[in-house]
Design an enzyme around this catalytic site. Structure first.
Site, PDB file in Angstrom:
ATOM      1  N   GLY A   1     -14.934  -5.852  -5.712  1.00  0.00           N
ATOM      2  CA  GLY A   1     -15.289  -4.601  -6.372  1.00  0.00           C
ATOM      3  C   GLY A   1     -15.987  -3.624  -5.441  1.00  0.00           C
TER       4      GLY A   1
ATOM      5  N   GLN B   1      -9.762  -5.851  -0.106  1.00  0.00           N
ATOM      6  CA  GLN B   1      -9.570  -7.013  -0.967  1.00  0.00           C
ATOM      7  C   GLN B   1     -10.701  -8.024  -0.777  1.00  0.00           C
ATOM      8  OE1 GLN B   1      -7.076  -6.825  -3.018  1.00  0.00           O
ATOM      9  NE2 GLN B   1      -7.183  -8.825  -4.014  1.00  0.00           N
TER      10      GLN B   1
ATOM     11  N   GLU C   1       1.661  13.751  13.338  1.00  0.00           N
ATOM     12  CA  GLU C   1       2.225  13.580  14.688  1.00  0.00           C
ATOM     13  C   GLU C   1       3.449  12.666  14.689  1.00  0.00           C
ATOM     14  OE1 GLU C   1      -0.282  13.212  18.155  1.00  0.00           O
ATOM     15  OE2 GLU C   1      -1.974  14.045  17.061  1.00  0.00           O
TER      16      GLU C   1
ATOM     17  N   TRP D   1      -0.360  22.668   6.839  1.00  0.00           N
ATOM     18  CA  TRP D   1      -0.958  21.395   7.245  1.00  0.00           C
ATOM     19  C   TRP D   1      -1.514  21.489   8.666  1.00  0.00           C
ATOM     20  CZ3 TRP D   1      -2.222  18.745   3.330  1.00  0.00           C
ATOM     21  CH2 TRP D   1      -1.408  18.665   2.211  1.00  0.00           C
TER      22      TRP D   1
ATOM     23  N   GLY E   1       8.598  19.761   9.006  1.00  0.00           N
ATOM     24  CA  GLY E   1       7.510  18.908   9.448  1.00  0.00           C
ATOM     25  C   GLY E   1       8.003  18.087  10.628  1.00  0.00           C
TER      26      GLY E   1
END
Length: 377
Positions: free
Chosen positions: A339, A335, A362, A156, A131
């Site tokens: 919810g 945050q 990349e 990938w 990779g």
């Protein structure tokens, strides 16, 4: 977008500001798109971006230079409206980057098609065991009478399975390691090339593992010189790494905008959430990270556009900081939404999934740290 004052920075010219305004208007009419069928969505996005004239910026005429500030502005704007649109645009540029920079007149016929939105491109570099370590590439290209025979595996690969043309890197053996690689133009319909597996991720994109079994290519498929593949790949990444930072920047700006709306309208104990000193501190930190990221991204782009042969250090700093900062900004946005921030389908929840891959592809963040450290020696 609430704050576009960065467009007045000295990095930009009037043409950049005009482009940003025109693209903003286009995005308001065309984005976001339905992501239900990701393959179909990417094809439709490429067609629409081509029709709108935006893809012409993903390549340059022979002898001309890519305008990296333009690429960054487009990616930032698209990512703010719809990260999948940014992906579709970016792959047309990255995929055909080697042809833009090093291609022959015959190879550039493909570039004409990708810039018009008539063909999808892909950049096939990564392998199961290589990779970040490009020098470990194992796919081979053997010289034979009339051309080359390729064997190996890539994984990938963005646009894998839907691309019409792949720019693929293989070992031709001129020297050990990175100096023995070459780049090839590989039409997707070539016999022996198969899509072995489609890959699913937390933010759906067209990704695939490819297999090459005795794939025959003519001599004319070689991009640049044999053995120059690593230099070609790094030259392309030099241009496009800052644009990854720009995409992250666009996502971070969207997260901040969503947070400003949320904290202004959400009330706690009879007051707006934004009136709380701690919340104000979080919003200030988000804005600070965004501006710092923008300065690094557009410094790198400006430096390249000013004629620098390589911007390896500047590109690494831009990509590293902007993607890491965007992750932090988006996490705080989740945050602040409470919810609702983790409710599937909300804007910040989608951004939370979209941003994560940018710290990997990349060149992963730790690889960028190595690049930066080595530039100091």
């Amino acid at each position: 977008m609430r704050d576009a004052s960065f467009l007045d920075w000295p990095f930009f010219e009037a043409r950049h500001r005009d482009l940003a305004a025109a693209l903003e208007a286009w995005c308001a009419l065309h984005l976001p798109v339905d992501h239900g069928d990701v393959d179909a969505a990417c094809r439709a996005l490429v067609a629409a971006l081509g029709q709108g004239g935006w893809l012409r910026h993903t390549g340059a005429a022979a002898g001309e230079r890519l305008d990296v500030r333009t690429l960054c502005l487009i990616r930032e704007t698209l990512a703010r409206h719809d990260p999948l649109a940014d992906f579709a645009f970016a792959m047309q540029g990255l995929g055909m980057g080697p042809v833009t920079l090093f291609g022959t007149a015959e190879q550039r016929a493909w570039l004409d098609r990708t810039r018009e939105g008539g063909a999808l491109s892909a950049f096939a570099l990564t392998e199961p065991a290589s990779g970040s370590d490009v020098a470990a590439t194992a796919t081979t290209a053997t010289r034979v009478q009339g051309g080359w025979v390729l064997n190996g595996e890539k994984t990938w690969i963005s646009n894998g399975g839907i691309a019409d043309v792949y720019i693929l890197f293989a070992r031709t053996g001129e020297a050990a390691g990175a100096k023995g690689l070459s780049a090839f133009l590989l039409p997707a319909a070539t016999a022996g090339l198969t899509v072995a597996e489609r890959l699913e991720t937390i933010a759906p994109h067209p990704l695939a593992r490819l297999e090459l079994r005795n794939v025959e290519l003519p001599h004319s498929a070689l991009i640049g010189e044999a053995g120059a593949g690593f230099r070609i790949a790094m030259s392309v990444l030099d241009v496009f790494r800052p644009t990854v930072g720009a995409a992250a920047l666009g996502m971070a700006r969207r997260a901040l905008d969503e947070s400003l709306t949320r904290t202004a309208t959400r009330r706690i104990q009879g007051e707006a959430l934004a009136s709380l000193q701690m919340v104000q501190g979080h919003l200030a930190d988000m804005a600070l990270k965004i501006d710092a990221a923008a300065l690094l991204v557009y410094r790198a782009a400006w430096t390249k556009d000013r004629g620098a042969a390589r911007i390896t250090r500047e590109a690494a700093m831009a990509k590293l900081y902007a993607t890491e900062a965007a992750q932090e900004v988006i996490d705080m946005a989740v945050q602040l939404h409470g919810g609702d921030g983790v409710r599937r389908g909300s804007v910040v929840e989608a951004l939370y999934r979209d941003i994560r891959a940018l710290r990997i592809y990349e060149g992963a963040s730790d690889v960028q740290r190595i690049v930066i450290a080595r530039s100091l020696q």
